[in-house]
Design a protein around this motif. Structure first.
Motif: not given
Length: 279
Positions: A94-103, A143-151
């Protein structure tokens, strides 16, 4: 032989979408297959035929989606099964991904599917028959896969709007199912189907380990057979009363039941606090 069904399948040039389109055509139904790249569709499936219409479509462009639906109706005169399969995986905490990547992940996985539903629904309602199949992921329930939150969040969204859609369209004799696949042996874990964060932070060791596991150990060793998934989706489309939720794959089925048991335990454990707020 029964009446031919007309399928509209997004993300059809590879993976589950490709397996589904090939199976549907082999069983004698008609298919509109969409992809961002028309050449890929023609190469992996075929040129246009009496039963097959390949279309280039940009999911996130409403006009492009409207045009694809219009061309489908022009050729076949109806739509029976709309399959929202297009999407991609986005790795990153969640912290790593930019707003652009998430959107961007939401634009394709969520809003792209909504564009298709919005443009197809007037035709389905007019027919008073048909169904929408939204291909989410077991990550749309767990959803409890670390690093897969946005997906996972995009897939949770698909589950949520499918539940609402099923309730909304029931009065028109229409059905909606959200399919939650586990790991299938497709190219989902490589190339353009899986994106890594542009701003990787080594502090997140669990997420990094899980990322490497998916890219290396899991990729190519997934238990699910895409051909059997296609058969299952065809069976789903034949059902008189299809379910709103369908876990696909023994791994997904097992994970879903594990989540249900964990939820029951957690809700029961904190029942007193949960019910302490009434007047």
């Amino acid at each position: 032989m029964g009446i031919k069904k007309v399928w509209f399948v997004t993300g059809a040039s590879k993976g589950l979408g490709l397996a589904l389109v090939k199976r549907v055509l082999s069983e004698g139904d008609q298919v509109v297959a969409t992809s961002r790249n028309l050449a890929d569709l023609k190469k992996t499936i075929s040129e246009e035929t009496a039963d097959f219409l390949p279309l280039e479509m940009d999911l996130v462009d409403e006009n492009s989606v409207a045009l694809a639906i219009a061309k489908s109706m022009e050729k076949f005169g109806r739509l029976d099964v709309v399959v929202n399969n297009a999407g991609y995986g986005q790795l990153g905490t969640i912290e790593e991904l930019t707003d652009g990547e998430s959107r961007q992940n939401f634009d394709t996985n969520v809003f792209g599917s909504l564009n298709v539903i919005r443009k197809a629904m007037p035709h389905l309602r007019a027919q008073q028959s048909g169904m929408v199949i939204n291909i989410a992921s077991i990550g749309g329930f767990i959803g409890d896969f670390a690093g897969w939150g946005i997906y996972c969040a995009t897939k949770f969204a698909m589950v949520g709007f499918t539940e609402a859609l099923a309730a909304e369209i029931k009065e028109f004799g229409l059905y909606a199912t959200v399919v939650m696949p586990g790991y299938f042996r497709t190219d989902f874990l490589k190339g353009s189907s899986l994106r890594t964060p542009s701003n990787e932070m080594e502090a997140y060791t669990v997420a990094r380990e899980l990322q490497v596991a998916h890219e290396e150990a899991i990729n190519g060793n997934q238990p699910g057979d895409p051909e059997k998934a296609a058969v299952a989706l065809m069976a789903l489309a034949q059902m008189e009363n299809p379910p709103v939720h369908l876990a696909l794959g023994s791994d997904a089925f097992q994970m879903a039941n594990g989540k249900l048991a964990a939820l029951e335990k957690e809700y029961s454990e904190f029942r007193e606090l949960s019910t302490s707020t009434d007047y």
